[in-house]
Design a protein around this motif. Structure first.
Motif, PDB file in Angstrom:
ATOM      1  N   LEU A 187       0.805  -1.202   0.000  1.00  0.00           N
ATOM      2  CA  LEU A 187       0.000   0.000   0.000  1.00  0.00           C
ATOM      3  C   LEU A 187       0.847   1.265   0.000  1.00  0.00           C
ATOM      4  N   GLY A 188       2.105   1.120   0.395  1.00  0.00           N
ATOM      5  CA  GLY A 188       2.970   2.297   0.387  1.00  0.00           C
ATOM      6  C   GLY A 188       3.159   2.770  -1.040  1.00  0.00           C
ATOM      7  N   ARG A 189       2.897   4.027  -1.291  1.00  0.00           N
ATOM      8  CA  ARG A 189       3.024   4.549  -2.641  1.00  0.00           C
ATOM      9  C   ARG A 189       4.340   5.304  -2.745  1.00  0.00           C
ATOM     10  N   VAL A 190       4.976   5.216  -3.882  1.00  0.00           N
ATOM     11  CA  VAL A 190       6.213   5.995  -4.043  1.00  0.00           C
ATOM     12  C   VAL A 190       5.848   7.380  -4.551  1.00  0.00           C
TER      13      VAL A 190
ATOM     14  N   VAL B 235      12.448  -8.658  -1.273  1.00  0.00           N
ATOM     15  CA  VAL B 235      11.844  -8.768  -2.601  1.00  0.00           C
ATOM     16  C   VAL B 235      10.687  -9.767  -2.557  1.00  0.00           C
ATOM     17  N   VAL B 236      10.880 -10.878  -1.817  1.00  0.00           N
ATOM     18  CA  VAL B 236       9.817 -11.874  -1.720  1.00  0.00           C
ATOM     19  C   VAL B 236       8.578 -11.248  -1.089  1.00  0.00           C
ATOM     20  N   LEU B 237       8.756 -10.550   0.044  1.00  0.00           N
ATOM     21  CA  LEU B 237       7.609  -9.962   0.744  1.00  0.00           C
ATOM     22  C   LEU B 237       6.871  -8.970  -0.156  1.00  0.00           C
ATOM     23  N   LEU B 238       7.646  -8.147  -0.859  1.00  0.00           N
ATOM     24  CA  LEU B 238       7.024  -7.154  -1.739  1.00  0.00           C
ATOM     25  C   LEU B 238       6.255  -7.822  -2.871  1.00  0.00           C
ATOM     26  N   SER B 239       6.900  -8.778  -3.550  1.00  0.00           N
ATOM     27  CA  SER B 239       6.242  -9.440  -4.675  1.00  0.00           C
ATOM     28  C   SER B 239       5.008 -10.191  -4.184  1.00  0.00           C
TER      29      SER B 239
ATOM     30  N   ARG C  68       4.446  -2.333  -9.702  1.00  0.00           N
ATOM     31  CA  ARG C  68       4.648  -1.229  -8.764  1.00  0.00           C
ATOM     32  C   ARG C  68       5.508  -1.653  -7.577  1.00  0.00           C
ATOM     33  N   VAL C  69       5.145  -2.792  -6.979  1.00  0.00           N
ATOM     34  CA  VAL C  69       5.938  -3.235  -5.824  1.00  0.00           C
ATOM     35  C   VAL C  69       7.352  -3.594  -6.235  1.00  0.00           C
ATOM     36  N   LEU C  70       7.508  -4.118  -7.462  1.00  0.00           N
ATOM     37  CA  LEU C  70       8.859  -4.457  -7.909  1.00  0.00           C
ATOM     38  C   LEU C  70       9.707  -3.208  -8.092  1.00  0.00           C
ATOM     39  N   THR C  71       9.077  -2.138  -8.556  1.00  0.00           N
ATOM     40  CA  THR C  71       9.848  -0.893  -8.683  1.00  0.00           C
ATOM     41  C   THR C  71      10.282  -0.423  -7.307  1.00  0.00           C
ATOM     42  N   ILE C  72       9.394  -0.537  -6.315  1.00  0.00           N
ATOM     43  CA  ILE C  72       9.789  -0.180  -4.948  1.00  0.00           C
ATOM     44  C   ILE C  72      10.957  -1.059  -4.518  1.00  0.00           C
ATOM     45  N   ALA C  73      10.872  -2.356  -4.832  1.00  0.00           N
ATOM     46  CA  ALA C  73      11.935  -3.285  -4.436  1.00  0.00           C
ATOM     47  C   ALA C  73      13.259  -2.891  -5.077  1.00  0.00           C
ATOM     48  N   VAL C  74      13.231  -2.591  -6.377  1.00  0.00           N
ATOM     49  CA  VAL C  74      14.470  -2.215  -7.059  1.00  0.00           C
ATOM     50  C   VAL C  74      15.036  -0.942  -6.443  1.00  0.00           C
ATOM     51  N   LEU C  75      14.150   0.025  -6.203  1.00  0.00           N
ATOM     52  CA  LEU C  75      14.592   1.292  -5.638  1.00  0.00           C
ATOM     53  C   LEU C  75      15.216   1.102  -4.258  1.00  0.00           C
ATOM     54  N   LEU C  76      14.526   0.370  -3.384  1.00  0.00           N
ATOM     55  CA  LEU C  76      15.051   0.150  -2.028  1.00  0.00           C
ATOM     56  C   LEU C  76      16.349  -0.640  -2.069  1.00  0.00           C
ATOM     57  N   ARG C  77      16.386  -1.694  -2.864  1.00  0.00           N
ATOM     58  CA  ARG C  77      17.600  -2.505  -2.939  1.00  0.00           C
ATOM     59  C   ARG C  77      18.750  -1.705  -3.530  1.00  0.00           C
ATOM     60  N   PHE C  78      18.424  -0.848  -4.523  1.00  0.00           N
ATOM     61  CA  PHE C  78      19.479  -0.034  -5.108  1.00  0.00           C
ATOM     62  C   PHE C  78      20.081   0.901  -4.059  1.00  0.00           C
ATOM     63  N   MET C  79      19.193   1.655  -3.377  1.00  0.00           N
ATOM     64  CA  MET C  79      19.686   2.629  -2.399  1.00  0.00           C
ATOM     65  C   MET C  79      20.476   1.942  -1.296  1.00  0.00           C
TER      66      MET C  79
ATOM     67  N   PHE D 152      14.940   6.350 -11.592  1.00  0.00           N
ATOM     68  CA  PHE D 152      13.925   5.363 -11.226  1.00  0.00           C
ATOM     69  C   PHE D 152      12.599   6.049 -10.916  1.00  0.00           C
ATOM     70  N   TYR D 153      12.703   7.135 -10.125  1.00  0.00           N
ATOM     71  CA  TYR D 153      11.503   7.841  -9.659  1.00  0.00           C
ATOM     72  C   TYR D 153      10.702   8.399 -10.831  1.00  0.00           C
ATOM     73  N   THR D 154      11.396   9.023 -11.785  1.00  0.00           N
ATOM     74  CA  THR D 154      10.665   9.586 -12.931  1.00  0.00           C
ATOM     75  C   THR D 154      10.066   8.479 -13.792  1.00  0.00           C
ATOM     76  N   LEU D 155      10.814   7.392 -13.978  1.00  0.00           N
ATOM     77  CA  LEU D 155      10.266   6.273 -14.752  1.00  0.00           C
ATOM     78  C   LEU D 155       8.974   5.778 -14.115  1.00  0.00           C
ATOM     79  N   MET D 156       9.001   5.688 -12.780  1.00  0.00           N
ATOM     80  CA  MET D 156       7.844   5.178 -12.049  1.00  0.00           C
ATOM     81  C   MET D 156       6.651   6.100 -12.160  1.00  0.00           C
ATOM     82  N   THR D 157       6.859   7.388 -11.892  1.00  0.00           N
ATOM     83  CA  THR D 157       5.731   8.326 -11.922  1.00  0.00           C
ATOM     84  C   THR D 157       5.171   8.426 -13.339  1.00  0.00           C
TER      85      THR D 157
END
Lengths: 266, 287
Positions: free
Chosen positions: A263-266, B167-171, B207-218, B277-282
């Protein structure tokens, strides 16, 4: 294919448990046994390592310190993130998108970059070596995360709820505390979990900002490798004990962990 | 959701702003300050302009650690993201095993980072560690404290162990949010399991995978504690990632100017990638 699908998670979990098993089994061995021979499980089962930790204040106070600053940090992060997340989820205002991205950039800041300036800043304001110092430093990456998660949960609550409450004559704060917060209780739980987690596992800042009075357990562990020789058994026991608080917390929030991220949105 | 324009909302954001600004802006300005000055000790500083930046950008040492950092980050992303998706797909969807899996899988995430490093340090020791002993008895000449290749193998295996669960939890969160009706429709159409993955599950997980990539990257770009405990950057400099190198320069040699310049370049690199990443996502969200 479908029938064998349980195999993948099982193998993965075994892979996860092996190093943990090795740590736990080592904590029940004497240092001599660890260094002397390769044994799959403890031959001379001993609780000596745990006894040392629970009787020596320089050890067990480490746990107390860690838990104190983690709790201060969690409460502080969630408390200030709540109104901010509400603002981001309900209103448009000057510079809101830039502000949101700027907040997230702080989640990206490498702790190694900030360690030294943090030390100077916190010494200058006179809170070096206090629990508050570590708790405040950890808000740098926990507040952005809490805002991010809470904003996601709040956006899932229809705006009609707010409007109905105002029509019914609720003041803003009464609505916020009496109705809104209970509605997103699960979100608050998830945010608190993540704040707890990242504050509990971080060491670099916690170690830099403390000397004696607020020294975290993780930092106390580095001394075994240096000062008192190579006491692997003690190190393993201390490590095992750091896993327990996390495991307890996970158990309570297990149904929300996955949801929190979704649910967390980026 | 259509939002009302209300500039008073700034008051709600003020406490967050004040706290984060105190933590972010003052230290950041300190770093900027050091990066443009030269010091000969005794707290005497001279203006030195951008020399540190030029020196850093030309230094082979910086190039080498940046190279190692990029290799590390992209290797672990290439392993953890697909692996995490595969495990999430294979996880049970209902019943008691869901809780068991989630609790066990989340465990590595809640272990303090230096304990993770120490745990793997012992686990992989060639003489007394389970992993090291096993590999050696299988005939591999494995010693991560001496051979750079083995050190890299251990470092990457440790990170996979530590973070794949995220990544598992997010996916998994993305997967359980797919309504059953989608699967029933696919069944009626006679879709293959690949088609189900490609056209139903993957888009829902995007969407969750993009969050995963972003978090793992940072987080992998900022990694410090685990490698510092596991290998200390060694053998030699073979596993000295960016932040390890930075701490060596700043606290080991106390070269504050170069260290500060390096910090800023480092931060800008992370910022640049995250912004992409952020611009690609939005952009995807708007479509």
């Amino acid at each position: 294919m479908k029938r064998a699908s349980w195999l993948i998670p099982t193998i993965y979990i075994i892979f996860l448990m092996l190093p943990i098993y090795w740590l736990v089994s080592m904590s029940f061995k004497t240092t001599n046994e660890i260094l002397g021979a390769f044994t799959l499980w403890p031959q001379n089962f001993t609780l000596e390592n745990y006894y040392v930790i629970f009787t020596d204040p320089s050890w067990y106070m480490g746990y107390v310190n860690s838990i104190i600053y983690v709790i201060i940090n969690t409460v502080l992060s969630v408390a200030v993130a709540l109104p901010a997340a509400y603002a981001f989820s309900r209103y448009r205002f000057l510079g809101d998108k830039h502000l949101f991205f700027w907040l997230l950039t702080n989640r990206m800041a490498p702790a190694a970059v900030f360690a030294l300036p943090f030390f100077q800043l916190y010494s200058a304001v006179g809170i070096f070596d206090t629990h508050l110092a570590v708790a405040l430093a950890h808000t740098l990456f926990n507040i952005p995360l809490a805002v991010w998660i809470l904003e996601g949960f709040m956006s899932g609550v229809p705006k009609q709820l707010d409007e109905t409450a105002y029509v019914d004559g609720y003041s803003f704060w009464r609505f916020f505390i009496r109705i809104f917060i209970p509605t997103i209780a699960a979100g608050i739980g998830v945010a608190a979990f993540f704040c707890f987690m990242f504050s509990w596992v971080e060491l670099l800042l916690a170690k830099t900002l403390t000397a004696v009075a607020a020294k975290p357990i993780a930092a106390a562990m580095t001394k075994t490798a240096s000062s008192s020789g190579y006491e692997l058994g003690l190190l393993a026991a201390a490590g095992t004990l750091t896993i327990i608080p996390g495991a307890i917390v996970i158990y309570f929030v297990r149904n929300y962990i996955a949801k929190g991220f979704a649910l967390g949105r980026v | 959701m259509n939002k009302t324009v209300n500039h008073k909302a700034w008051f709600f954001v003020l406490p967050v702003l004040a706290l984060v600004a105190f933590n972010a802006i003052v230290p950041l300005m300190t770093v900027v300050n050091y990066s443009v000055q030269e010091s000969f000790g005794n707290n005497v500083f001279f203006w030195s302009g951008l020399t540190w930046f030029e020196e850093m950008l030309r230094s082979p040492r910086f190039h080498a650690s940046l190279g190692r950092q990029l290799t590390f980050t992209f290797t672990i992303l290439a392993i953890e993201i697909p692996l995490g998706v595969i495990i999430a797909l294979a996880m049970p969807k209902k019943g008691i095993w869901v809780s068991v899996c989630l609790v066990l899988m989340a465990m590595p995430l809640l272990i303090p980072w230096n304990v993770v490093g120490a745990m793997w340090n012992i686990f992989a020791l060639p003489e007394i560690g389970l992993l090291g002993k096993t590999l050696n008895s299988m005939g591999f000449d494995y010693n991560y404290t001496r051979q750079p290749g083995d050190a890299w193998f251990t470092l990457i295996l440790m990170d996979v162990w530590h973070w794949t669960s995220l990544v598992v939890l997010l996916s998994y969160a993305g997967l359980v949010s797919i309504p059953d009706a989608y699967y029933q429709a696919a069944k009626i159409d006679g879709a293959s399991s690949w088609a189900i993955f490609r056209y139903i599950q993957l888009p829902k997980m995007k969407r969750v995978l993009t969050i995963a990539v972003l978090l793992r990257f940072m987080d992998s770009f900022n990694i410090y504690t685990e490698p510092s405990v596991l290998t200390g950057g060694g053998p030699g400099n073979s596993t000295t990632l960016l932040s390890l190198d930075l701490v060596k320069i700043a606290l080991g040699q106390f070269d504050l100017g170069p260290a500060a310049a390096m910090s800023l370049i480092y931060f800008l690199v992370i910022l640049l990638f995250s912004w992409i990443f952020y611009t690609l996502m939005t952009r995807n969200e708007e479509q």
